[in-house]
Design a protein around this motif. Sequence first.
Motif, mmCIF file in Angstrom:
data_model
loop_
_atom_site.group_PDB
_atom_site.id
_atom_site.type_symbol
_atom_site.label_atom_id
_atom_site.label_comp_id
_atom_site.label_asym_id
_atom_site.label_seq_id
_atom_site.Cartn_x
_atom_site.Cartn_y
_atom_site.Cartn_z
ATOM 1 N N GLY A 49 26.101 80.156 -39.030
ATOM 2 C CA GLY A 49 24.945 80.846 -39.586
ATOM 3 C C GLY A 49 25.052 82.344 -39.428
ATOM 4 O O GLY A 49 24.709 83.111 -40.327
ATOM 5 N N ARG A 50 25.552 82.784 -38.248
ATOM 6 C CA ARG A 50 25.685 84.217 -38.006
ATOM 7 C C ARG A 50 26.709 84.841 -38.954
ATOM 8 O O ARG A 50 26.506 85.923 -39.497
ATOM 9 C CB ARG A 50 26.078 84.467 -36.553
ATOM 10 N N LEU A 153 20.521 79.105 -42.676
ATOM 11 C CA LEU A 153 20.610 77.643 -42.702
ATOM 12 C C LEU A 153 20.357 77.069 -41.319
ATOM 13 O O LEU A 153 20.919 77.529 -40.328
ATOM 14 C CB LEU A 153 21.994 77.204 -43.196
ATOM 15 N N GLN A 154 19.517 76.047 -41.260
ATOM 16 C CA GLN A 154 19.223 75.354 -40.009
ATOM 17 C C GLN A 154 20.042 74.061 -39.991
ATOM 18 O O GLN A 154 19.639 73.060 -40.594
ATOM 19 C CB GLN A 154 17.723 75.049 -39.919
ATOM 20 N N LEU A 155 21.181 74.086 -39.320
ATOM 21 C CA LEU A 155 22.121 72.970 -39.408
ATOM 22 C C LEU A 155 22.104 72.046 -38.195
ATOM 23 O O LEU A 155 22.919 71.124 -38.099
ATOM 24 C CB LEU A 155 23.540 73.514 -39.635
ATOM 25 N N GLY A 156 21.191 72.271 -37.288
ATOM 26 C CA GLY A 156 21.049 71.337 -36.179
ATOM 27 C C GLY A 156 22.137 71.470 -35.130
ATOM 28 O O GLY A 156 22.813 72.496 -35.024
ATOM 29 N N PRO A 280 18.249 64.612 -43.559
ATOM 30 C CA PRO A 280 19.019 65.833 -43.802
ATOM 31 C C PRO A 280 18.475 67.022 -43.017
ATOM 32 O O PRO A 280 17.279 67.134 -42.801
ATOM 33 C CB PRO A 280 18.852 66.051 -45.312
ATOM 34 N N ASN A 281 19.393 67.897 -42.626
ATOM 35 C CA ASN A 281 18.999 69.098 -41.896
ATOM 36 C C ASN A 281 18.293 70.087 -42.806
ATOM 37 O O ASN A 281 17.413 70.817 -42.366
ATOM 38 C CB ASN A 281 20.224 69.765 -41.281
ATOM 39 N N GLU A 282 18.728 70.134 -44.048
ATOM 40 C CA GLU A 282 18.115 71.021 -45.037
ATOM 41 C C GLU A 282 17.922 70.256 -46.343
ATOM 42 O O GLU A 282 18.782 69.469 -46.752
ATOM 43 C CB GLU A 282 19.008 72.241 -45.321
ATOM 44 N N ILE A 283 16.786 70.481 -46.988
ATOM 45 C CA ILE A 283 16.565 70.033 -48.362
ATOM 46 C C ILE A 283 16.268 71.291 -49.159
ATOM 47 O O ILE A 283 15.198 71.894 -49.038
ATOM 48 C CB ILE A 283 15.399 69.029 -48.470
ATOM 49 N N LEU A 284 17.255 71.712 -49.934
ATOM 50 C CA LEU A 284 17.165 72.981 -50.658
ATOM 51 C C LEU A 284 16.783 72.727 -52.118
ATOM 52 O O LEU A 284 17.446 71.967 -52.814
ATOM 53 C CB LEU A 284 18.500 73.729 -50.587
ATOM 54 N N ILE A 308 10.416 70.400 -48.690
ATOM 55 C CA ILE A 308 11.477 71.379 -48.935
ATOM 56 C C ILE A 308 11.605 72.310 -47.730
ATOM 57 O O ILE A 308 10.609 72.808 -47.215
ATOM 58 C CB ILE A 308 11.170 72.199 -50.208
ATOM 59 N N THR A 309 12.836 72.550 -47.298
ATOM 60 C CA THR A 309 13.070 73.439 -46.163
ATOM 61 C C THR A 309 13.533 74.830 -46.581
ATOM 62 O O THR A 309 13.510 75.762 -45.772
ATOM 63 C CB THR A 309 14.121 72.849 -45.212
ATOM 64 N N GLY A 310 13.973 74.960 -47.831
ATOM 65 C CA GLY A 310 14.456 76.256 -48.283
ATOM 66 C C GLY A 310 14.648 76.263 -49.782
ATOM 67 O O GLY A 310 14.688 75.217 -50.430
#
Length: 362
Positions: A49-50, A153-156, A280-284, A308-310
Motif C-alpha cells: 500500500g505504501r 487499498l485495505q488488503l488485510g 473480499p477485502n475490497e469491493i471496488l 462498497i469499500t471503494g
Amino acid sequence: MATPVHLSLLSKTSPSHLVLAFPGTGSISHKTARFKCLASQSGFFTRLGRLIKEKARSDVEKIFSGFSKTRDNLAVIDELLLYWNLADTDRVLDELEEALLASDFGPRITIKIVESLREDILAGKLKSGSEIKDALKRSVLELLIKKGNKADLQLGFRKPAVIMIVGVNGGGKTTSLGKLAYRLKNEGAKILMAAGDTFRAAASDQLEIWAERTGCDIVVAEKEKIKASSVLSQAVKRGKEQGFDVVLCDTSGRLHTNYSLMEELIACKKAVGKVVPGAPNEILLVLDGNTGLNMLPQAREFNEVVGITGLILTKLDGSARGGCVVSVVDELGIPVKFVGVGEGVEDLQPFDAEAFVNAIFS
C-alpha cells in the motif's frame, strides 16, 4: 506469457517479481525482486500500500493532464478572483457557484462550499482573491480527507487478499482490473485473475488478453453456464493453495436496477468468504466519470446490496466533470481509490486527494 487456468486448475505458475520464503521450502528468487516477504508476515500488504501511494505522488503530472478539461472549466475562478473586492462578493460567489456546478460539483456540496466562503469573507477572515482561492481548495481537500479516508487499498493480514470489481455494463470494469493488476504486479505482488463475468461471451477473452499483457495467471470457466460464484470460489482456493498475494475478481456488468443480477453479487461475496474468512477485502465499484452525477444512484444501489469499500472513477480524461469525484465522496462517504485518466496501461492512478485538488484548481 501467462497460461489461462480453467476450473480443472491445470496450470503453470507465473513468474514472480517477489522473493518469497516459505517455511521448510527454501526461497524462490528473481533478480528484479523489490523486497522480501515471508508468508507468515502481514507487513507485505502494508508495504504494498505504501509503495502504491508513493507511486501515486510521483505520477502527479498524469493526474494534472488527466483533469485538464476540468481545470479549464474552472479557470474562470482565477479571473473572478483576480480583481475581487468586497463590494463584488455576491456577484463573484454566484459565478463561482455556476463554475462549480458546471464541473459536476453537486448542488449540495457547491452550496456548502460557497456559503462557507461567504461567511469567512463577511467575517473578515478572507481579504484577497488569493486567500479565497486557498480557502476554496482547502475546503475541498478537507472534505475529501474527512469523508474519503482509507483511500489506500485495505488488503488485510492474510494471503490471498481478494478484490472484487463490480459495476454497470460499459463502465470499464475489466480494463480497470487489468490496469490494477499491472500496478500491483509491478510492485512485486503475485496476482491471480478470476474471470467472473460469465454472462458476456467476450469477457473471459478480454481478461485473458490482460493476463497475457501483465504476466498474471488467470482462472476462467471451463464451460458455459457455470455460476460466477463457482469461478470466483475456485480462483480464491487456488490463490490460497499456491501462495498468490492478491486475487482480482471480475464480475458481470449489471444495471443497478436488475435485482436478480444484483443478488448474484451477494452469492459471489459469500462464496469467496467461505474460502478465506473476511474476504473480499475490497469491493471496488467502477463508475464512468462521463455520466457525472448520474453515477450516484448506481453507487447507492451497489453499496446497499454488497457494501462498497471503494470507488474507481474511469474515463475522466475526456471529461470536464472532475467535480463528480467530490460529489460522490460527499454523498456516500466512500473513498475513491483509483481514477482513470487515460487509455494507457499505467493510466489507472491511485487517488491522491491533494494532487487531485491541485490538478483541478491549479
